[in-house]
Scaffold this active site. Structure first.
Site, PDB file in Angstrom:
ATOM      1  N   TRP A  16      -4.307  -2.225  -7.588  1.00 32.72           N
ATOM      2  CA  TRP A  16      -3.354  -1.518  -6.678  1.00 32.72           C
ATOM      3  C   TRP A  16      -2.782  -2.402  -5.608  1.00 32.72           C
ATOM      4  CZ3 TRP A  16      -2.251   3.702  -5.836  1.00 32.72           C
ATOM      5  CH2 TRP A  16      -1.791   3.959  -4.378  1.00 32.72           C
ATOM      6  N   MET A  17      -1.409  -2.004  -5.457  1.00 33.50           N
ATOM      7  CA  MET A  17      -0.715  -2.574  -4.162  1.00 33.50           C
ATOM      8  C   MET A  17      -0.048  -1.431  -3.622  1.00 33.50           C
ATOM      9  SD  MET A  17       2.361  -5.382  -4.155  1.00 33.50           S
ATOM     10  CE  MET A  17       3.461  -4.234  -5.194  1.00 33.50           C
ATOM     11  N   ASN A  18      -0.034  -1.323  -2.372  1.00 34.27           N
ATOM     12  CA  ASN A  18       0.928  -0.545  -1.424  1.00 34.27           C
ATOM     13  C   ASN A  18       1.861  -1.143  -0.540  1.00 34.27           C
ATOM     14  OD1 ASN A  18      -2.126   0.062  -0.420  1.00 34.27           O
ATOM     15  ND2 ASN A  18      -0.804   1.222   1.043  1.00 34.27           N
ATOM     16  N   ASP A  19       1.997  -0.725   0.739  1.00 31.83           N
ATOM     17  CA  ASP A  19       2.687  -1.355   1.722  1.00 31.83           C
ATOM     18  C   ASP A  19       3.061  -2.706   1.787  1.00 31.83           C
ATOM     19  OD1 ASP A  19       1.937   1.388   2.611  1.00 31.83           O
ATOM     20  OD2 ASP A  19       1.324   0.824   4.511  1.00 31.83           O
ATOM     21  N   GLN A  35      -0.658  -4.513   1.085  1.00 30.01           N
ATOM     22  CA  GLN A  35      -1.919  -3.755   0.993  1.00 30.01           C
ATOM     23  C   GLN A  35      -2.305  -3.890  -0.453  1.00 30.01           C
ATOM     24  OE1 GLN A  35      -3.503  -1.317   3.787  1.00 30.01           O
ATOM     25  NE2 GLN A  35      -2.732  -3.379   4.248  1.00 30.01           N
ATOM     26  N   TRP A  43      -6.162   3.378  -4.675  1.00 32.03           N
ATOM     27  CA  TRP A  43      -6.241   2.989  -3.247  1.00 32.03           C
ATOM     28  C   TRP A  43      -7.729   2.790  -2.823  1.00 32.03           C
ATOM     29  CZ3 TRP A  43      -8.334   4.634   1.325  1.00 32.03           C
ATOM     30  CH2 TRP A  43      -7.324   3.862   2.611  1.00 32.03           C
ATOM     31  N   PHE A  78      -5.786  -2.599   7.267  1.00 33.33           N
ATOM     32  CA  PHE A  78      -4.738  -1.775   7.050  1.00 33.33           C
ATOM     33  C   PHE A  78      -3.301  -2.505   7.423  1.00 33.33           C
ATOM     34  CE2 PHE A  78      -5.509   3.182   7.345  1.00 33.33           C
ATOM     35  CZ  PHE A  78      -6.417   2.932   5.992  1.00 33.33           C
ATOM     36  N   SER A  79      -2.161  -1.764   7.367  1.00 28.64           N
ATOM     37  CA  SER A  79      -0.898  -2.584   7.321  1.00 28.64           C
ATOM     38  C   SER A  79      -0.527  -3.141   8.723  1.00 28.64           C
ATOM     39  CB  SER A  79       0.401  -1.732   7.234  1.00 28.64           C
ATOM     40  OG  SER A  79       0.292  -1.429   5.823  1.00 28.64           O
ATOM     41  N   ASP A 145      -0.736   0.209  12.303  1.00 29.44           N
ATOM     42  CA  ASP A 145       0.529  -0.488  11.851  1.00 29.44           C
ATOM     43  C   ASP A 145       1.371  -1.254  12.802  1.00 29.44           C
ATOM     44  OD1 ASP A 145      -0.287   0.998   9.240  1.00 29.44           O
ATOM     45  OD2 ASP A 145       1.039   2.349   9.483  1.00 29.44           O
TER      46      ASP A 145
END
Ligand code: DQQ
Length: 460
Positions: A16-19, A35, A43, A78-79, A145
């Site tokens: 999984w990858m996000n931001d 992320q 996630w 987190f970001s 963030d």
């Protein structure tokens, strides 16, 4: 055969990858952190993945940059962002822990430094760098963030959050990146929360970009002496939202370009589970410029280096359909045309021979909308079929330019070098790789030029 995994967009080998996080231009290379969950394709367990590139196109995977410090009760990193303090790169990010240190009320802002040109990172012993106590009586939820920059020899940081159930951005200042002062609530809006703020000068204006759990918005305005942002113009940064573009982050490189990358989420998969052990893609890098009080968003020039086989058609009137010879699941297309009253046309990509499966990029003169019609994008009924829609004004002479990037399951449509829609699609047929332009309404489309290229994989 791979049917869904993009071939010229950045994504990790698996999981999984996000931001995008901490994007920065450093010693001649672009660094992208992100992320990442190293343990699966959902996630969770947020780490920071890391890659770098010399050209914003080809990326080299690097070891993970940040791990949750379990011994200190940290559960997620987190970001956040990366800045260079003298020679030393520093990451600022939001640390989430267990129990009271949950994302709603217990977030803290932490830092890590690198002494080996960003290869490995050590968390600072002074962590947390900032806790929510800094706000005194003002209660901020979903506080996260960090985005940090230097201006007039002082450091500034903005953070996202929620104040009285309204999304907000908060601003802070520091002389040494260690001790911080809370300045003000920079800006508030109607959404419940604002995530991943970016705040920067562009020309003689300030731009604020926020991710409000939906379409990413931008505001152009000025900054008052008491650190209140005064928005003057507002727009949608990318119409994709959860269907294609969220939580972007930006950098400035040695050419002075403001370059932005966003996360292309997989929410449109819904219950479609054929993609395998990966989830999440980074968008193509885009430049941001202000023209006539509108943010103009264009793909970076460097992407042209991936163009392969090419076909070009010039100065013709489209009265029914055109089928180019080039086909494929990794393509770039540019059409420039004069759009008359009452015209609607469509560019079908990822289309099966019989047209049962196809993704149609359409322009409708009546309401000046351009959109990704996903109603037939997949013959599977498990994934999302709703259109992803935007609006763009025609240029002088009723001219329209659409630049379209197709990469297996990603679609990015740039209109008039100004607006953009990103979307995700999951066509299941291997042969769904045909292209067709069709006039759907009106007498003719006066096409000045139509270009189509096969696009090289960045793994080749
Ligand atoms: N994703 C991160 C948060 C951020 C959100 C967690 C936005 O820091 O607010 O993975 O997608």
């Amino acid at each position: 055969m791979n049917l869904y995994r993009p071939s010229y967009h950045f994504l990790p080998e698996k999981n999984w990858m996000n931001d995008p996080n901490g994007v920065i231009y450093y010693k001649g290379e672009y660094h992208l952190f992100y992320q990442y969950n190293p343990y699966g394709s959902q996630w969770g367990n947020m780490h920071w993945g890391h890659a770098k590139s010399k050209d914003l196109v080809h990326w080299k995977h690097l070891p993970l940059a940040l791990y949750p410090s379990k011994e200190q009760g940290e559960v997620h990193c987190f970001s956040g962002c990366t800045v260079i303090d003298g020679e030393k790169p520093t990451i600022f990010y939001t640390s989430i822990g267990e129990g009271e240190r949950n994302p709603e009320i217990g977030a803290e802002q932490w830092a890590a430094v690198s002494e080996d040109d960003m290869l490995t990172w050590k968390k600072c012993k002074e962590n947390p760098v900032i806790t929510s106590k800094i706000h005194g009586d003002i209660e901020i939820k979903h506080w996260r963030d960090p985005f940090v920059w230097k201006e007039n020899e002082e450091w500034f940081m903005v953070l996202g959050g929620s104040h009285n159930n309204k999304g907000c951005t908060l601003i802070y200042k520091s002389k040494d990146l260690k001790s911080w002062e809370f300045l003000n609530i920079l800006c508030e809006g109607e959404h419940i929360l604002w995530e991943c703020p970016n705040f920067f000068k562009l020309g003689n204006k300030y731009v604020l970009i926020i991710s409000p759990d939906g379409q990413v918005e931008y505001y152009i305005g000025t900054l008052s002496s008491d650190y209140k942002f005064i928005p003057e113009f507002k727009g949608i940064l990318d119409y994709g939202g959860w269907d294609g573009f969220y939580a972007p982050n930006s950098l400035v490189d040695d050419t002075g370009r403001r370059i932005m990358i966003g996360w292309m989420p997989e929410h449109s998969r819904e219950s479609f589970d054929e993609c395998g052990d990966w989830a999440g893609v980074q968008s193509l890098p885009r430049t941001l410029e202000i023209e006539n009080n509108i943010l103009h968003i264009k793909p970076v020039k460097e992407l042209e280096s991936l163009r392969k086989t090419h076909e070009k058609y010039e100065n013709f009137a489209l009265e029914s359909t055109l089928v180019p010879k080039i086909k494929g699941k990794a393509l770039e297309l540019i059409i420039e045309a004069e759009v008359e009253n009452d015209t609607c046309f469509s560019i079908d990509v990822l289309s099966s021979q019989d047209g049962e499966e196809k993704t149609s990029i359409k322009y409708e003169y009546a309401d000046k909308s351009f959109y990704i019609d996903r109603s037939k994008s997949s013959v599977s009924d498990k994934c999302r079929k709703s259109p992803v829609k935007g609006n763009v004004e025609l240029r002088e002479g009723n001219m329209l330019k659409l630049q379209i990037f197709v990469d297996y399951s990603t679609i990015e449509v740039f209109a008039n070098d100004e607006k953009v829609i990103s979307g995700r699609v999951y066509p299941v047929r291997e042969e769904s790789e045909n292209v067709k332009i069709s006039l759907l309404k009106g007498k003719k489309l006066k096409v000045k030029s139509f270009d189509i290229w096969n696009v090289a994989s960045i793994l080749e």
